[in-house]
Design a protein around this motif. Structure first.
Motif, mmCIF file in Angstrom:
data_model
loop_
_atom_site.group_PDB
_atom_site.id
_atom_site.type_symbol
_atom_site.label_atom_id
_atom_site.label_comp_id
_atom_site.label_asym_id
_atom_site.label_seq_id
_atom_site.Cartn_x
_atom_site.Cartn_y
_atom_site.Cartn_z
ATOM 1 N N HIS A 171 -4.273 -0.049 -5.928
ATOM 2 C CA HIS A 171 -3.465 -1.240 -5.632
ATOM 3 C C HIS A 171 -4.321 -2.383 -5.112
ATOM 4 O O HIS A 171 -5.410 -2.155 -4.597
ATOM 5 C CB HIS A 171 -2.366 -0.904 -4.620
ATOM 6 N N VAL A 226 -8.206 2.058 2.114
ATOM 7 C CA VAL A 226 -7.868 0.627 2.200
ATOM 8 C C VAL A 226 -6.667 0.382 3.130
ATOM 9 O O VAL A 226 -6.706 -0.504 3.982
ATOM 10 C CB VAL A 226 -7.594 0.046 0.793
ATOM 11 N N CYS A 227 -5.619 1.163 2.973
ATOM 12 C CA CYS A 227 -4.417 0.933 3.786
ATOM 13 C C CYS A 227 -4.635 1.213 5.267
ATOM 14 O O CYS A 227 -4.286 0.379 6.103
ATOM 15 C CB CYS A 227 -3.239 1.735 3.245
ATOM 16 N N CYS A 269 -2.728 6.698 1.163
ATOM 17 C CA CYS A 269 -3.965 5.967 0.858
ATOM 18 C C CYS A 269 -5.104 6.442 1.762
ATOM 19 O O CYS A 269 -4.951 6.504 2.972
ATOM 20 C CB CYS A 269 -3.750 4.477 1.060
ATOM 21 N N GLY A 276 0.827 -1.198 0.000
ATOM 22 C CA GLY A 276 0.000 0.000 0.000
ATOM 23 C C GLY A 276 0.863 1.250 0.000
ATOM 24 O O GLY A 276 2.039 1.201 -0.358
ATOM 25 N N PHE A 277 0.293 2.352 0.445
ATOM 26 C CA PHE A 277 1.056 3.609 0.469
ATOM 27 C C PHE A 277 0.463 4.543 1.503
ATOM 28 O O PHE A 277 -0.720 4.472 1.821
ATOM 29 C CB PHE A 277 1.085 4.256 -0.917
HETATM 30 NI NI NI Z 1 -4.125 1.661 0.112
#
Ligand code: NI
Length: 211
Positions: free
Chosen positions: A173, A81-82, A78, A74-75
């Protein structure tokens, strides 16, 4: 029976018996190759990697041998989601209690241009300091995502999605979490939204199985 046909039948029978004998003779020799073929039928998930951890140190997959790995990509920018997944991983560690000592969660950046080691550390510690952040060169990230079959793509507005006028961007992602064994071998995945209860239960089962 016509003698010619009889002779032909005998010849065919002899050939079949000979072929069977040959197959039998070669079977033990072929078995290991057949096993290799069987194990490479499905995609092999995971493998060696070279990355940089969130203290700035160069690391490889071998540095994490001996621990079960929970690997998520992930990042830090984000929006949803992350943070959700990292929160669930943190809750999973809490549920595992002392067994969490056998598990090393890894958060691998798919946005190495913005995710510096220090930035990753700062971001992750808000969820659980036991999670280790990994980043690297774009080539290193490309290699590790390929090995795990992870999809990621910069959404900078060039295709009409994501991106803003101030130059910021998002990264689409995959949202799968991978469980790897202490030997680095792939064990299973957890889909996005798997509850910490279910994840902890499955991980505890794997730990119990490993003895
Ligand atoms: Ni994410």
């Amino acid at each position: 029976m016509n003698p010619r046909i009889m002779a032909l039948a005998v010849a065919i029978l002899a050939a079949v018996v000979a072929a069977g004998g040959l197959a039998f003779m070669f079977l033990p020799v072929m078995a290991p190759n057949q096993q290799q073929a069987a194990s490479s039928q499905g995609p092999v998930i995971g493998g060696p990697f070279e990355l940089v951890d969130d203290t700035g140190k160069a690391v490889t997959d071998e540095d994490f041998r001996g621990d079960f790995l929970l690997v998520f990509f992930g990042f830090t920018h984000c929006p949803d989601v992350c943070p959700t997944t990292l929160g669930e991983i943190a809750a999973t560690l809490d549920r595992l209690g002392p067994q969490a000592g056998r598990v090393q969660p890894l958060f691998i950046s798919v946005d190495p241009a913005r995710d510096t080691p220090a930035g990753l550390r700062e971001y992750i510690k808000a969820f659980d300091p036991r999670i280790v952040g990994l980043t690297g060169t774009p080539e290193q990230i490309k290699a590790v995502t390929k090995d795990y079959g992870v999809y990621y793509a910069k959404a900078d507005g060039s295709d009409g999605s994501g991106g803003t006028s101030d130059g910021t961007y998002s990264v689409n992602h995959s949202s799968i979490t991978y469980l790897m064994g202490p030997d680095g071998a792939y064990l299973r995945t957890f889909s996005y939204g798997t509850s910490p209860e279910k994840m902890a239960e499955a991980i505890a089962a794997q730990i119990a199985e490993s003895g």
